[in-house]
Every structure is written in C-alpha cells, then in structure tokens.
Design a protein around this motif. Structure first.
Motif, mmCIF file in Angstrom:
data_model
loop_
_atom_site.group_PDB
_atom_site.id
_atom_site.type_symbol
_atom_site.label_atom_id
_atom_site.label_comp_id
_atom_site.label_asym_id
_atom_site.label_seq_id
_atom_site.Cartn_x
_atom_site.Cartn_y
_atom_site.Cartn_z
ATOM 1 N N ALA A 58 -2.891 -27.358 12.268
ATOM 2 C CA ALA A 58 -3.580 -26.076 12.431
ATOM 3 C C ALA A 58 -5.085 -26.315 12.526
ATOM 4 O O ALA A 58 -5.635 -27.127 11.794
ATOM 5 C CB ALA A 58 -3.273 -25.164 11.250
ATOM 6 N N VAL A 59 -5.706 -25.611 13.445
ATOM 7 C CA VAL A 59 -7.153 -25.694 13.625
ATOM 8 C C VAL A 59 -7.771 -24.471 12.964
ATOM 9 O O VAL A 59 -7.297 -23.356 13.143
ATOM 10 C CB VAL A 59 -7.505 -25.723 15.135
ATOM 11 C CG1 VAL A 59 -8.988 -25.636 15.355
ATOM 12 C CG2 VAL A 59 -6.934 -26.985 15.775
ATOM 13 N N GLY A 60 -8.828 -24.703 12.187
ATOM 14 C CA GLY A 60 -9.537 -23.582 11.583
ATOM 15 C C GLY A 60 -10.337 -22.836 12.640
ATOM 16 O O GLY A 60 -10.680 -23.394 13.687
ATOM 17 N N HIS A 61 -10.613 -21.575 12.377
ATOM 18 C CA HIS A 61 -11.390 -20.769 13.322
ATOM 19 C C HIS A 61 -12.617 -20.215 12.616
ATOM 20 O O HIS A 61 -12.543 -19.786 11.473
ATOM 21 C CB HIS A 61 -10.549 -19.627 13.892
ATOM 22 C CG HIS A 61 -9.457 -20.114 14.786
ATOM 23 N ND1 HIS A 61 -9.672 -20.429 16.097
ATOM 24 C CD2 HIS A 61 -8.156 -20.373 14.544
ATOM 25 C CE1 HIS A 61 -8.547 -20.852 16.638
ATOM 26 N NE2 HIS A 61 -7.607 -20.836 15.715
ATOM 27 N N SER A 62 -13.722 -20.230 13.319
ATOM 28 C CA SER A 62 -14.968 -19.693 12.797
ATOM 29 C C SER A 62 -15.317 -18.430 13.574
ATOM 30 O O SER A 62 -15.219 -18.407 14.797
ATOM 31 C CB SER A 62 -16.079 -20.740 12.949
ATOM 32 O OG SER A 62 -17.325 -20.176 12.608
ATOM 33 N N GLU A 63 -15.716 -17.410 12.867
ATOM 34 C CA GLU A 63 -16.159 -16.174 13.529
ATOM 35 C C GLU A 63 -17.497 -16.397 14.225
ATOM 36 O O GLU A 63 -17.798 -15.758 15.216
ATOM 37 C CB GLU A 63 -16.287 -15.045 12.498
ATOM 38 C CG GLU A 63 -14.964 -14.643 11.876
ATOM 39 C CD GLU A 63 -14.001 -14.057 12.886
ATOM 40 O OE1 GLU A 63 -14.445 -13.295 13.767
ATOM 41 O OE2 GLU A 63 -12.798 -14.368 12.796
ATOM 42 N N MET A 64 -18.281 -17.314 13.682
ATOM 43 C CA MET A 64 -19.594 -17.592 14.243
ATOM 44 C C MET A 64 -19.487 -18.680 15.316
ATOM 45 O O MET A 64 -18.953 -19.757 15.061
ATOM 46 C CB MET A 64 -20.543 -18.064 13.131
ATOM 47 C CG MET A 64 -21.983 -18.101 13.558
ATOM 48 S SD MET A 64 -23.070 -18.391 12.149
ATOM 49 C CE MET A 64 -23.032 -20.170 12.085
ATOM 50 N N ILE A 65 -19.965 -18.390 16.502
ATOM 51 C CA ILE A 65 -19.922 -19.365 17.590
ATOM 52 C C ILE A 65 -21.097 -20.322 17.451
ATOM 53 O O ILE A 65 -22.229 -19.910 17.207
ATOM 54 C CB ILE A 65 -19.969 -18.657 18.960
ATOM 55 C CG1 ILE A 65 -18.703 -17.808 19.133
ATOM 56 C CG2 ILE A 65 -20.101 -19.668 20.092
ATOM 57 C CD1 ILE A 65 -18.707 -16.956 20.376
ATOM 58 N N ARG A 66 -20.800 -21.609 17.585
ATOM 59 C CA ARG A 66 -21.851 -22.635 17.559
ATOM 60 C C ARG A 66 -22.060 -23.142 18.966
ATOM 61 O O ARG A 66 -21.098 -23.373 19.698
ATOM 62 C CB ARG A 66 -21.440 -23.794 16.659
ATOM 63 C CG ARG A 66 -21.361 -23.408 15.220
ATOM 64 C CD ARG A 66 -21.982 -24.470 14.384
ATOM 65 N NE ARG A 66 -21.888 -24.130 12.989
ATOM 66 C CZ ARG A 66 -21.752 -25.002 12.032
ATOM 67 N NH1 ARG A 66 -21.680 -26.275 12.324
ATOM 68 N NH2 ARG A 66 -21.710 -24.618 10.792
#
Length: 128
Positions: A58-66
């Motif tokens: 599973a890959v984590g997801h960030s709400e903030m785009i880098r």
C-alpha cells in the motif's frame, strides 16, 4: 651494510575475486507516499519492484502536493538512500532525518508525472 647487490623486485598482479553483491538492508520496509497529485507513485512502485526493491503493498497518500520527489532517511541508512536515488531520475531531493525517523521514506512529488519510462538501471551500492 647491505648484503648482496640490489636486484629487481617482481610484483605479481592478482585479480581480486568477483564477490556477489549483497543487498543492502535497513531492517524496515521502504515507505512510499504519493504527493504527486496523480498516479506518479504507482508507476514508481512498479519500476522499483522491477529493479528488485522491496516495495510496500500500500502506498500512503498526502493531501498536500509536493513539487519535487524527496527521499528522507535515517543517517544509518545513507548508502541505501543513495542507491534508491540512483534508481530514480536526477533531481530527487535527499534529506537526512538523523534519528527522528525509523525508515526510508520516498515521497513521490509532482515532478514524477513528467518522468519517462527509463532504461533499466540497477541500484548502486556505492551510492554514487
């Protein structure tokens, strides 16, 4: 006083045996976080797995785009982090988190969306 006349010394070149390259281990799984705003992380996971990296299910997801992809790593895992960076396109930012983190984390940024499929390039344990 020296006994006898000076003579020539012959040196023999002995080729070092080629030892198998052992994988570098960190003792913890690689963490991958998608901060690309798209499907960039999944392509990176597939690519790393094809190169022999142990990738998370599973890959984590960030709400903030880098904007830029980043590898954060404990100081003890510098060689592994460099080998990981060598399998990715140039420009990946590397950040030592000293002892504050327990594992290597690859945060896949928006720059990954422009990465083209690359020719197979294996990880270098030299870290260069």
């Amino acid at each position: 006083p020296l006994i006898g006349a000076p003579g020539a010394i012959r040196l023999a070149y002995v080729q070092q045996a080629q030892l198998p390259t052992l994988p570098l281990l960190t003792g913890r799984p690689l963490q991958i976080v998608n901060a690309s705003g798209g499907a960039g992380a999944q392509r990176v996971v597939v690519r790393l797995a094809s190169l022999g990296w142990s990738t998370p299910r599973a890959v984590g997801h960030s709400e903030m785009i880098r904007k830029r992809t980043e590898i954060s790593y404990p100081a003890a895992n510098l060689r592994v982090a460099k080998a990981l960076a060598n399998t990715l396109p140039p420009g990946v930012r590397m950040v030592s988190c000293a002892a504050e983190c327990g594992a290597i984390r690859l945060t896949v940024g928006a720059d990954s969306l422009a990465w083209r499929p690359a020719v197979r390039r294996s990880a270098s344990i030299r870290g260069d």
